[in-house]
Structures are given as C-alpha cells and as structure tokens.
Design an enzyme around this catalytic site. Structure first.
Site: not given
Ligand code: PBG
Length: 351
Positions: A277, A223
C-alpha cells in the site's frame, strides 16, 4: 560512401530510399515477429497471461453513525460513507455481484476521539456494530476489519501519541485488544494497518488465546509514507486533524529491501496474507514480495490513485473505464492475488 554522407551532396534526393534500406526486417529479426500473435482479438485472447476476475476484488466501505445516511465523499467521486443499515444493503449488493470480501473503515464522531483512541476498544463502536449487522444479514461475504487507531485518535495518528512520539508497545497492546473485539464482533480477517513493530505476533497470540484460530491476519506489511492517502483522510475525517506526518512508522517510499524485511518479519509472526500500500506506484514491491515469499499478496489501490483516475476521466483527459481496467490488470500482472479497490462494484458490473 555510406548512405548518410550522401544526404549532404544531393539535398533534393530522398535520403532513405526504400531500395537503400539495407537488411530486410526478417533478416533483422531472424524471422521472429512479435506482432503475429497480436493480429486479432482471438489470438490476443489466447495468449493473454493475466486476467482480472470478480474474485480478485475487495471493496473498502466507509461507515458513519446514524440511520439511512449516505454521504458522498467529495474527493472520491462515486464513493460514499454509509450508516450501518445502508452498509448492510451495500454488502448485500457486493455479495450479489460476487465480490468475495469487503474492508470496513469507520468515520468516528469527533466527540468520541481522544489522545489514545480509546473508543477503538468499545465493543459497540461503529466498526463492530457494522460487522455484527453485516455478518447477520450477509454471512457469505468476508469481512476484513482494519485495526489502526487513526479513526479514533484526536490527532489522526495510527498510534498513541506521547510527548510528540507515537509509542510502539503501548499501541500494540491497545490494537491487540481492539483486534480481539473485532473478532468477537465477527470479523473474518483482521488487517493491522498501523505499522507498529511486533503487532502481528501480539495479535496472533491474543486471537489464539481467545479461541479465534480461524480468524486470519492480513498484514499491511508494506505501507509507505505516501501522499496518495489524501482523499481517504477526508473520507474518515482525519484530514484536518493530522499533525505532522507518519514517517516514524510507515516505510520511506525510497526503500524496497526494508519492505522485504518488514514482510518477512510479519510472516514470521504469523501473517496469513500481505498487503502492499499504495498500489500502482509500488508494483515493484508486489513483484518482489510475491517472488520471495509466494504468499497471498494484495495491493491496496488507495484513495489518491482512485481519485486521479476519476478526476482525469471527468475532465475528458483519459478514458476512465479503460484506465480503471488497465490499472487493475496491472496489479494481477505484478503478482497480486487480489486488489482492495474503490472501483470494485464498478468493475464487477463490467466483468
Ligand atoms: C491508516 C489508513 C490509511 C488508509 C487506510 N487506513 C492511510 C492513512 O490515512 O495514513 C488509506 C487508504 C486510502 O487512501 O484509500 N491506518
């Protein structure tokens, strides 16, 4: 005299007359012509390497408190947050469309958020209530629950914040407990998205000790500290809260070897599946993980990727349908077994 020098002396003559063209195309290509198989729809279909099917889709579903509530997310046209009763209806709709699994993300009331994200441990929190209701009504759909603290913290970080630092080990202890709570509620797959060190092993141990050997772990192994999460933060209401950035725990977008080591570590600790991601800007990571580990590999086409396509389409700058399908096919080509995408219902209807 070559054919180029002639241009200067006879300016009126065609500089590159066909008779002057030199070798024929067949001489140049050795008779190979790539366009032969592209000539018709039937031949293109015959040689098509990657295919997108409804089995590849995971739908992220945003939750809110209340009843009979559907609240559009302004930054994500076509996406809404649903109260648990309507989330159940949406899960039914996804099952009818043949979508194998959904991934839930709660927008927690501000009053329930604190420094440590302690409401994540409440057996009756929004995410656990949604899991129980969806499992009861739509047992055939897979439920993936996210275990990070960001929906629950007053500062929007994925971990516990102490003296300006996101503390690793304490956060791991807490998300491990939250993960067990999610499994008790009925989650099929636990998806840790916090990027703390050691979380996969800790969660696997705890699940096994509580008799949840059958609950899988889908690790957000790679991530990245990305700008593409913006609209999501609006969706779960952390946008205005987040202080600073997540660079001390998410991966630097510049790094690929580090992503490989992170995935290797998570697999050693017991991850069953890997997520990359964001998605589209990181297809090279998908390909490297797939080639290196041959594990079930997924990409999360995140909120910003979705909104970019939607916004350009709304302006008439691109064909939204075609861009959607092409982006999803690209994940398959890069080696994905599936994609978490807000387009899931729209695509499933088209397929
Ligand atoms: C954090 C989380 C994020 C997303 C899902 N869970 C990243 C964040 O806010 O830093 C992003 C999903 C998206 O952008 O569609 N646990």
């Amino acid at each position: 005299m070559n054919k180029f020098s002639r241009t200067a002396s006879t300016a009126h003559a065609a500089p590159f007359a066909p008779a002057d063209a030199g070798r024929s195309v067949d001489e140049i290509t050795g008779g190979r012509r790539m366009r032969r198989m592209r000539k018709a729809d039937w031949s293109r279909r015959l040689v098509q390497e990657s295919h997108l099917t409804v089995d590849d889709l995971i739908w992220p579903l945003f939750l809110i408190e209340g009843e009979n509530r559907e609240e559009p997310v302004a930054a994500m046209p076509g996406v809404a947050r649903y109260s648990v009763d309507l989330a159940v209806k949406q899960a039914e709709r996804m099952a009818r469309l043949g979508i194998p699994a959904i991934a839930t993300f709660p927008n927690i009331d501000r009053a329930k958020r604190d420094e440590a994200g302690s409401h994540s441990l409440d057996a009756d929190n929004l995410i656990n209530r949604a899991t129980r209701a969806i499992k009861a009504a739509v047992p055939e759909i897979g439920i993936i629950t996210d275990v990070a603290l960001d929906p629950f913290t007053s500062h929007g970080h994925d971990g516990i914040l102490r003296d300006g630092e996101i503390v690793n080990d304490e956060t791991v202890a807490q998300i491990t407990a939250a993960a067990v709570g999610q499994a008790i509620a009925g989650a099929d797959i636990i998806a840790p998205s916090d990027m703390m060190d050691g979380r996969i092993g800790a969660i696997r141990d705890a699940l096994d000790r509580h008799g949840f050997q059958h609950v899988a772990i889908m690790s957000y192994a790679t991530k990245f500290a990305s700008a593409f999460y913006g609209p999501y933060r609006e969706a779960i209401g952390t946008g205005g809260l987040l202080k600073g950035d997540k660079k001390t725990y998410y991966i630097d977008p510049a790094n690929t070897d580090e992503a490989l080591r992170e995935a290797e570590q998570d697999l050693a600790e017991g991850a069953d599946m890997l997520i990359v991601k964001p998605g589209m800007p990181y297809l090279d990571i998908v390909r490297r993980l797939k080639d290196t580990f041959a594990m079930p590999t997924f990409a999360y086409q995140v909120s910003g990727e979705y909104s970019m396509i939607k916004a350009a389409a709304a302006n008439g700058w691109i064909d939204g349908d075609k861009a959607m399908l092409e982006s999803l096919l690209a994940f398959k080509r890069a080696g994905c077994d599936g994609i978490l995408t807000y387009f899931a219902p729209e695509v499933a209807e088209r397929l």
